[in-house]
Design a protein around this motif. Sequence first.
Motif, PDB file in Angstrom:
ATOM      1  N   SER A 108     -51.442 102.241  50.107  1.00  0.00           N
ATOM      2  CA  SER A 108     -51.507 102.068  48.664  1.00  0.00           C
ATOM      3  C   SER A 108     -50.513 101.013  48.216  1.00  0.00           C
ATOM      4  O   SER A 108     -49.617 100.637  48.967  1.00  0.00           O
ATOM      5  CB  SER A 108     -51.212 103.392  47.955  1.00  0.00           C
ATOM      6  N   SER A 109     -50.664 100.540  46.989  1.00  0.00           N
ATOM      7  CA  SER A 109     -49.786  99.507  46.446  1.00  0.00           C
ATOM      8  C   SER A 109     -49.523  99.810  44.985  1.00  0.00           C
ATOM      9  O   SER A 109     -50.340 100.421  44.293  1.00  0.00           O
ATOM     10  CB  SER A 109     -50.443  98.128  46.590  1.00  0.00           C
ATOM     11  N   ARG A 110     -48.356  99.376  44.494  1.00  0.00           N
ATOM     12  CA  ARG A 110     -48.037  99.575  43.093  1.00  0.00           C
ATOM     13  C   ARG A 110     -48.840  98.633  42.194  1.00  0.00           C
ATOM     14  O   ARG A 110     -48.893  98.807  40.994  1.00  0.00           O
ATOM     15  CB  ARG A 110     -46.548  99.335  42.850  1.00  0.00           C
ATOM     16  N   TYR A 111     -49.464  97.625  42.800  1.00  0.00           N
ATOM     17  CA  TYR A 111     -50.234  96.648  42.049  1.00  0.00           C
ATOM     18  C   TYR A 111     -51.711  97.040  42.032  1.00  0.00           C
ATOM     19  O   TYR A 111     -52.331  97.172  43.084  1.00  0.00           O
ATOM     20  CB  TYR A 111     -50.078  95.253  42.649  1.00  0.00           C
ATOM     21  N   ASP A 112     -52.252  97.195  40.860  1.00  0.00           N
ATOM     22  CA  ASP A 112     -53.674  97.505  40.698  1.00  0.00           C
ATOM     23  C   ASP A 112     -54.490  96.274  41.068  1.00  0.00           C
ATOM     24  O   ASP A 112     -54.312  95.197  40.486  1.00  0.00           O
ATOM     25  CB  ASP A 112     -53.955  97.913  39.251  1.00  0.00           C
ATOM     26  N   ALA A 113     -55.380  96.414  42.053  1.00  0.00           N
ATOM     27  CA  ALA A 113     -56.169  95.273  42.530  1.00  0.00           C
ATOM     28  C   ALA A 113     -57.062  94.692  41.447  1.00  0.00           C
ATOM     29  O   ALA A 113     -57.501  93.528  41.558  1.00  0.00           O
ATOM     30  CB  ALA A 113     -57.012  95.694  43.726  1.00  0.00           C
ATOM     31  N   LYS A 114     -57.315  95.447  40.391  1.00  0.00           N
ATOM     32  CA  LYS A 114     -58.196  94.965  39.331  1.00  0.00           C
ATOM     33  C   LYS A 114     -57.500  93.998  38.379  1.00  0.00           C
ATOM     34  O   LYS A 114     -58.157  93.164  37.753  1.00  0.00           O
ATOM     35  CB  LYS A 114     -58.761  96.145  38.536  1.00  0.00           C
ATOM     36  N   VAL A 115     -56.176  94.107  38.260  1.00  0.00           N
ATOM     37  CA  VAL A 115     -55.465  93.298  37.260  1.00  0.00           C
ATOM     38  C   VAL A 115     -54.378  92.412  37.855  1.00  0.00           C
ATOM     39  O   VAL A 115     -53.783  91.614  37.125  1.00  0.00           O
ATOM     40  CB  VAL A 115     -54.850  94.200  36.163  1.00  0.00           C
ATOM     41  N   PHE A 116     -54.111  92.514  39.168  1.00  0.00           N
ATOM     42  CA  PHE A 116     -53.075  91.697  39.793  1.00  0.00           C
ATOM     43  C   PHE A 116     -53.683  90.783  40.856  1.00  0.00           C
ATOM     44  O   PHE A 116     -54.592  91.178  41.586  1.00  0.00           O
ATOM     45  CB  PHE A 116     -52.000  92.577  40.445  1.00  0.00           C
ATOM     46  N   ARG A 117     -53.162  89.566  40.936  1.00  0.00           N
ATOM     47  CA  ARG A 117     -53.605  88.605  41.936  1.00  0.00           C
ATOM     48  C   ARG A 117     -52.401  88.105  42.732  1.00  0.00           C
ATOM     49  O   ARG A 117     -51.263  88.197  42.281  1.00  0.00           O
ATOM     50  CB  ARG A 117     -54.330  87.418  41.262  1.00  0.00           C
ATOM     51  N   GLU A 118     -52.677  87.564  43.912  1.00  0.00           N
ATOM     52  CA  GLU A 118     -51.616  87.091  44.792  1.00  0.00           C
ATOM     53  C   GLU A 118     -50.932  85.853  44.200  1.00  0.00           C
ATOM     54  O   GLU A 118     -51.590  84.998  43.607  1.00  0.00           O
ATOM     55  CB  GLU A 118     -52.178  86.735  46.167  1.00  0.00           C
ATOM     56  N   PRO A 119     -49.618  85.716  44.369  1.00  0.00           N
ATOM     57  CA  PRO A 119     -48.907  84.529  43.851  1.00  0.00           C
ATOM     58  C   PRO A 119     -49.120  83.318  44.745  1.00  0.00           C
ATOM     59  O   PRO A 119     -49.523  83.437  45.910  1.00  0.00           O
ATOM     60  CB  PRO A 119     -47.448  84.971  43.873  1.00  0.00           C
TER      61      PRO A 119
ATOM     62  N   GLU B  43     -59.066  83.205  37.928  1.00  0.00           N
ATOM     63  CA  GLU B  43     -58.674  84.511  37.403  1.00  0.00           C
ATOM     64  C   GLU B  43     -57.192  84.597  37.060  1.00  0.00           C
ATOM     65  O   GLU B  43     -56.786  85.391  36.205  1.00  0.00           O
ATOM     66  CB  GLU B  43     -59.023  85.607  38.417  1.00  0.00           C
ATOM     67  N   ARG B  44     -56.373  83.777  37.723  1.00  0.00           N
ATOM     68  CA  ARG B  44     -54.936  83.847  37.486  1.00  0.00           C
ATOM     69  C   ARG B  44     -54.537  83.335  36.107  1.00  0.00           C
ATOM     70  O   ARG B  44     -53.382  83.465  35.701  1.00  0.00           O
ATOM     71  CB  ARG B  44     -54.202  83.060  38.584  1.00  0.00           C
ATOM     72  N   ASN B  45     -55.468  82.730  35.393  1.00  0.00           N
ATOM     73  CA  ASN B  45     -55.186  82.286  34.025  1.00  0.00           C
ATOM     74  C   ASN B  45     -55.046  83.455  33.062  1.00  0.00           C
ATOM     75  O   ASN B  45     -54.352  83.341  32.039  1.00  0.00           O
ATOM     76  CB  ASN B  45     -56.292  81.346  33.525  1.00  0.00           C
ATOM     77  N   PHE B  46     -55.694  84.566  33.342  1.00  0.00           N
ATOM     78  CA  PHE B  46     -55.676  85.679  32.383  1.00  0.00           C
ATOM     79  C   PHE B  46     -55.362  87.028  33.020  1.00  0.00           C
ATOM     80  O   PHE B  46     -55.398  88.059  32.335  1.00  0.00           O
ATOM     81  CB  PHE B  46     -57.046  85.774  31.679  1.00  0.00           C
ATOM     82  N   LEU B  47     -55.030  87.047  34.329  1.00  0.00           N
ATOM     83  CA  LEU B  47     -54.611  88.289  34.985  1.00  0.00           C
ATOM     84  C   LEU B  47     -53.139  88.212  35.383  1.00  0.00           C
ATOM     85  O   LEU B  47     -52.530  87.132  35.372  1.00  0.00           O
ATOM     86  CB  LEU B  47     -55.479  88.550  36.220  1.00  0.00           C
ATOM     87  N   PHE B  48     -52.556  89.349  35.731  1.00  0.00           N
ATOM     88  CA  PHE B  48     -51.150  89.392  36.143  1.00  0.00           C
ATOM     89  C   PHE B  48     -51.012  88.892  37.581  1.00  0.00           C
ATOM     90  O   PHE B  48     -51.932  88.958  38.388  1.00  0.00           O
ATOM     91  CB  PHE B  48     -50.616  90.817  36.045  1.00  0.00           C
ATOM     92  N   ILE B  49     -49.810  88.400  37.899  1.00  0.00           N
ATOM     93  CA  ILE B  49     -49.507  87.888  39.240  1.00  0.00           C
ATOM     94  C   ILE B  49     -48.477  88.804  39.894  1.00  0.00           C
ATOM     95  O   ILE B  49     -47.504  89.218  39.260  1.00  0.00           O
ATOM     96  CB  ILE B  49     -48.966  86.443  39.178  1.00  0.00           C
ATOM     97  N   LYS B  50     -48.700  89.116  41.158  1.00  0.00           N
ATOM     98  CA  LYS B  50     -47.757  89.956  41.896  1.00  0.00           C
ATOM     99  C   LYS B  50     -46.414  89.243  42.051  1.00  0.00           C
ATOM    100  O   LYS B  50     -46.349  88.018  42.121  1.00  0.00           O
ATOM    101  CB  LYS B  50     -48.309  90.279  43.290  1.00  0.00           C
TER     102      LYS B  50
END
Length: 218
Positions: free
Chosen positions: A17-28, A44-51
Amino acid sequence: MILRPCARFISTSTPSSSRYDAKVFREPITDREELKKPLAADDERNFLFIKALKSDETPTFYRNHVVDKLVRVCMTDGRKETSRKNVLSALEIIKRKQYQTWLNALEDQKSKIELSAFKIVEEGINNCKPLMKLQGVIRGGTKYDVPFPIEDDEAEFRAMKMMRDICRQKAKHGETFFKDALAAELMLASQNEGATIQAKQELHKTCEANRAYAHYRG
């Protein structure tokens, strides 16, 4: 009651498991050249969160993944700053020796001398990576040392661990300081020489001698 020190093993399993939700976080982005390029409009990184970046994945020029990992492997009793000082001192020794060699070399030979201590460390550790490992497997009440193929990350860790133990032995016996032993071993390893390269070759020979037990892997 006698307290026995427990053994510590490196974990090679994938976290469940990960603390980052795969639906809203993307790889840096960790590559400096990629950072200079603008993101596409539909990225997608324009409007989603980055790890968050890991400590050894920073794209800054003064950090290096192999060096950061070597610092952690060489750490004793949680004294990370002491370990970092020893490793960086070893890099400084390498840099000074290579620069002195460059100054004394002929003009047509200077281009062949590597002045980057980071590249020498990377080459040295890469040359020390084992291709196989021995792992105990019990069959019929008997323990067999079975050769297993090894993943790149674990091979890198084992190469650093072998080099660390060799340098500690030299420092313990008073032959030299740890930073000097590490610098010398890294320079030799970058040329496929030294005690760590010999240790890797001995491991490969043992794995070859135990290849008859390979069918116990399953």
